[in-house]
Write an enzyme that holds these catalytic residues in place. Structure first.
Site, PDB file in Angstrom:
ATOM      1  N   CYS A 217      -2.587  14.682   7.397  1.00 16.78           N
ATOM      2  CA  CYS A 217      -3.194  14.739   6.318  1.00 16.78           C
ATOM      3  C   CYS A 217      -3.128  14.573   4.982  1.00 16.78           C
ATOM      4  O   CYS A 217      -2.276  13.286   5.455  1.00 16.78           O
ATOM      5  CB  CYS A 217      -2.865  16.192   6.890  1.00 16.78           C
ATOM      6  SG  CYS A 217      -0.953  16.276   5.865  1.00 16.78           S
TER       7      CYS A 217
ATOM      8  N   ALA B 203       0.436  14.690   3.916  1.00 17.23           N
ATOM      9  CA  ALA B 203       1.661  13.722   4.376  1.00 17.23           C
ATOM     10  C   ALA B 203       1.280  12.917   3.861  1.00 17.23           C
ATOM     11  O   ALA B 203       2.530  11.203   3.561  1.00 17.23           O
ATOM     12  CB  ALA B 203       1.073  13.482   6.030  1.00 17.23           C
TER      13      ALA B 203
ATOM     14  N   ARG C 134      10.181   8.745   8.343  1.00 16.51           N
ATOM     15  CA  ARG C 134       9.267   7.745   8.122  1.00 16.51           C
ATOM     16  C   ARG C 134      10.304   6.301   8.041  1.00 16.51           C
ATOM     17  O   ARG C 134       9.645   5.174   7.951  1.00 16.51           O
ATOM     18  CB  ARG C 134       8.618   7.812   7.149  1.00 16.51           C
ATOM     19  CG  ARG C 134       7.620   6.175   6.958  1.00 16.51           C
ATOM     20  CD  ARG C 134       5.833   7.259   6.123  1.00 16.51           C
ATOM     21  NE  ARG C 134       5.853   6.728   5.022  1.00 16.51           N
ATOM     22  CZ  ARG C 134       5.475   5.685   4.123  1.00 16.51           C
ATOM     23  NH1 ARG C 134       6.647   6.277   3.353  1.00 16.51           N
ATOM     24  NH2 ARG C 134       5.162   5.148   3.613  1.00 16.51           N
TER      25      ARG C 134
ATOM     26  N   HIS D  45      -2.852   9.685  -0.317  1.00 14.45           N
ATOM     27  CA  HIS D  45      -2.562   8.318  -1.464  1.00 14.45           C
ATOM     28  C   HIS D  45      -3.115   8.870  -3.103  1.00 14.45           C
ATOM     29  O   HIS D  45      -2.633   8.043  -3.651  1.00 14.45           O
ATOM     30  CB  HIS D  45      -3.060   7.080  -1.018  1.00 14.45           C
ATOM     31  CG  HIS D  45      -2.674   7.047   0.277  1.00 14.45           C
ATOM     32  ND1 HIS D  45      -3.110   6.542   2.013  1.00 14.45           N
ATOM     33  CD2 HIS D  45      -1.571   7.637   1.783  1.00 14.45           C
ATOM     34  CE1 HIS D  45      -2.890   6.356   2.729  1.00 14.45           C
ATOM     35  NE2 HIS D  45      -1.386   6.937   2.064  1.00 14.45           N
TER      36      HIS D  45
HETATM   37 FE1  CFM Z   1       0.166   1.323   3.903  1.00 16.43          FE
HETATM   38 FE2  CFM Z   1      -0.545   1.271   5.994  1.00 16.43          FE
HETATM   39 FE3  CFM Z   1      -0.221   3.747   4.480  1.00 16.43          FE
HETATM   40 FE4  CFM Z   1       1.754   2.064   4.511  1.00 16.43          FE
HETATM   41 FE5  CFM Z   1       3.412   3.166   6.710  1.00 16.43          FE
HETATM   42 FE6  CFM Z   1       1.094   2.509   8.283  1.00 16.43          FE
HETATM   43 FE7  CFM Z   1       1.008   5.289   6.859  1.00 16.43          FE
HETATM   44 MO1  CFM Z   1       2.669   4.895   9.014  1.00 16.43          MO
HETATM   45  S1  CFM Z   1       1.143   0.137   4.804  1.00 16.43           S
HETATM   46  S2  CFM Z   1       1.221   3.274   3.008  1.00 16.43           S
HETATM   47  S3  CFM Z   1       4.463   2.347   4.585  1.00 16.43           S
HETATM   48  S4  CFM Z   1      -1.406   2.045   4.496  1.00 16.43           S
HETATM   49  S5  CFM Z   1       2.914   2.544   8.457  1.00 16.43           S
HETATM   50  S6  CFM Z   1      -0.485   1.146   8.079  1.00 16.43           S
HETATM   51  S7  CFM Z   1       0.318   4.506   8.500  1.00 16.43           S
HETATM   52  S8  CFM Z   1       3.021   5.751   6.804  1.00 16.43           S
HETATM   53  S9  CFM Z   1      -0.367   6.202   5.239  1.00 16.43           S
END
Ligand code: CFM
Length: 551
Positions: free
Chosen positions: A70, A73, A104, A203
């Site tokens: 989500c 997260a 994580r 993000h």
């Molecule tokens: Fe970038 Fe990723 Fe992500 Fe990531 Fe991660 Fe991820 Fe993630 Mo899991 S590199 S920031 S450190 S998009 S592994 S492939 S899914 S936490 S949001």
């Protein structure tokens, strides 16, 4: 002897993949199948070299078991989580805080004994029914005060969970008031879990918040001739430590990483760097764009996953600075690191060559890790992101053609203008053009699909059912995904590597990380252990149970 692939072989593979796609879609109701058809593609370039348009960043159909997380997260866990000295308070029910607490594996290393590390704590307002009914602002104020009294941090941030948005607590008014009262930086993120269609929305919200409340607060220009930020590297399993070691050996100064092994002070000062190098484009490209517009810092895409990719990324950084000494130093470092990589590859490659992998991870790793598998001589049969957007698949050139839907419109776009005093273009347009002509691409990311072999499968937001189908049909030698998929895959007899948390392994970035990865994958793809398993559903296809009612 290796068999050469002919045109008709390729056509056959493409036809076979289309058939597999049709078989998967046949299980869905018509409307769902129509939607999924856009998200499941056979990767093929047309005569102009263009890859097909993928359906991405779309809502998951309710009822489908998705890998996604989500918005909360993405904001709290992913972007802000790895910063050690901000007290991150989850405003919401305790479960949201508890289940996002240290799950994580992002590591940190405080610079001194007085440098704080709050990452091991779980801060939450623990909302109860009465706060949902009567409002939680008072409780939030108390929580901020309590955190301040106990820890005296430099900064406190607040993250909204779903109910906070539903009841309308004004978390920004609360943090403004507490900022004034306490005299430290206090800010909030409206990252309610339901915003957008996945963690990707979080993000963006995190980027906006850090940019607004932290970046630019400290103008001190630190030491170092070649000063960069590393964007989108989160220090899972110690990856950032390995990258820091390499950059340090090259004489490149890391002003800030977003956000592996970081401190809020690094962010505050990061606008003084001369280059932004982006690892994970999906999670942090907004920050790079905003920093370029406001402060004049150019950005390039890098990848430190894979030994060759690491060498290439270091050369790109050196090329940007146009300094012969730096270029020579980078070559020395590469030359010093590569022999160990070669020794390891010589040992493991013969036992991995020709094996087949599938990667379904997040928004960048399903692309980056293909380089590591390629170094091992392994083929990626199928790959996809959980929440990548079209530009992550097809490249940034498609950005103007992406339709902005209601879910994306929900996420604020900041309108940034050049800073009146601090906008200093690090290179003029002419120098950027010159470097571009020499092969250094700015503001560019090619995407997963053009890099991936043709006649492979690309699947966006893969479902549990599709995962099972792929395994059944292809029997890959290794499947990479996350914790939600792990045990079902292993029970199907296939080795499974978590590429989010790395299970308990890592680092996998940089040169030493590549060696770690080669050796681990070699062990995994050659271990017979999973093939001896009889999954529970083979013996007993349907589990039955009785409901017990105790009055
Ligand atoms: Fe970038 Fe990723 Fe992500 Fe990531 Fe991660 Fe991820 Fe993630 Mo899991 S590199 S920031 S450190 S998009 S592994 S492939 S899914 S936490 S949001």
């Amino acid at each position: 002897m290796k068999k050469e692939t002919t045109m008709s072989d390729e056509k056959n593979t493409a036809a076979k993949l289309e058939k597999i796609k049709a078989e998967i879609l046949a299980k869905y109701p018509t409307k769902v199948a129509r939607k999924r058809a856009k998200q499941i593609l056979v990767n093929r370039k047309d005569s102009t070299g263009k890859v097909p348009e993928v359906g991405a960043n779309m809502r998951t159909v309710p009822g489908i078991i998705t890998q996604r997380g989500c918005s909360y997260a993405g904001c709290k866990g992913v972007v802000l989580g790895p910063t050690r000295d901000i007290v991150n308070i989850t405003h919401g029910p305790v479960g949201c805080a508890y289940y996002s607490w240290l799950t994580r594996r992002n590591q940190t290393r405080p610079e001194s004994e007085t440098d704080e590390n709050f990452m091991t704590y779980c801060f939450t307002t623990d909302m109860q029914e009465e706060h949902i009914v009567f409002g939680g602002e008072k409780k939030l104020k108390q929580a901020i005060q309590e955190a301040y009294d106990l820890f005296h941090p430099k900064a406190i941030s607040v993250f909204a969970t779903c109910p906070v948005g539903l009841i309308g607590d004004d978390i920004h008014a609360v943090t403004r008031e507490m900022k004034e009262k306490l005299g430290i930086n206090v800010f909030a993120f409206s990252c309610e879990g339901y915003k957008g269609v996945s963690q990707s929305a979080g993000h963006h919200i995190a980027n906006n918040g850090i940019f607004t409340h932290v970046v630019g607060l400290d103008d001190t220009i630190g030491k170092g001739k070649f000063r960069i930020n590393l964007l989108g590297e989160y220090n899972i399993g110690g990856d950032s430590f390995e990258i820091e070691r390499i950059l340090d050996a090259c004489g490149i100064t890391l002003v800030s990483t977003y956000s592996g092994n970081s401190s809020i002070d690094h962010f505050a000062n990061s606008h003084t760097a001369d280059l932004n190098a982006i690892m994970c484009h999906r999670s942090i490209n907004y920050m790079a764009e905003m920093m370029e517009t406001k402060f004049g810092i150019p950005w390039i895409k890098v990848n430190f996953i894979g030994a060759e990719s690491t060498a290439k990324s270091l050369r790109k950084i050196a090329q940007y600075f146009e300094d012969e000494e730096l270029k020579a130093r980078v070559e020395e470092v590469i030359a010093a690191e590569m022999p160990a990589v070669k020794v390891s590859l010589e040992k493991v490659k013969p036992r991995c060559e020709g094996k087949r992998a599938m990667l379904f991870v997040g928004g960048s790793r399903a692309h980056h890790y293909q380089d590591l598998f390629a170094e091992l001589g392994m083929e990626t049969l199928a790959a996809g992101y959980e929440f990548g957007h079209r530009d992550d698949y097809e490249g940034r050139k498609v950005l103007p053609s992406i339709k902005v839907d209601a879910d994306s419109r929900n996420i604020e776009e900041l309108h940034i203008t050049p800073d009146a005093k601090r906008y200093v273009p690090r290179k003029d347009e002419e120098s950027l053009k010159k470097l571009e002509n020499e092969g250094l691409a700015f503001r560019e990311y090619e995407g997963l699909m053009p890099d991936m072999k043709e006649n492979t499968l690309v699947i966006d937001d893969i479902s549990h059912f599709e995962t099972e189908k792929l395994i059944e049909m292809f029997k890959p030698d290794i499947f990479c995904a996350g914790i939600k998929e792990k045990y079902a895959i292993q029970k199907s007899g296939i080795p499974m590597k978590q590429l989010h948390s790395y299970d308990s392994g890592g680092p996998y970035a940089g040169f030493k990380g590549a060696i770690n990865f080669y050796e681990e994958i070699e062990r995994m793809v050659n271990a017979k252990v999973w093939s001896y398993i009889t999954p529970p559903w083979a013996a007993e296809p349907e589990l039955s149970a009785n409901y017990a009612w105790v009055a």
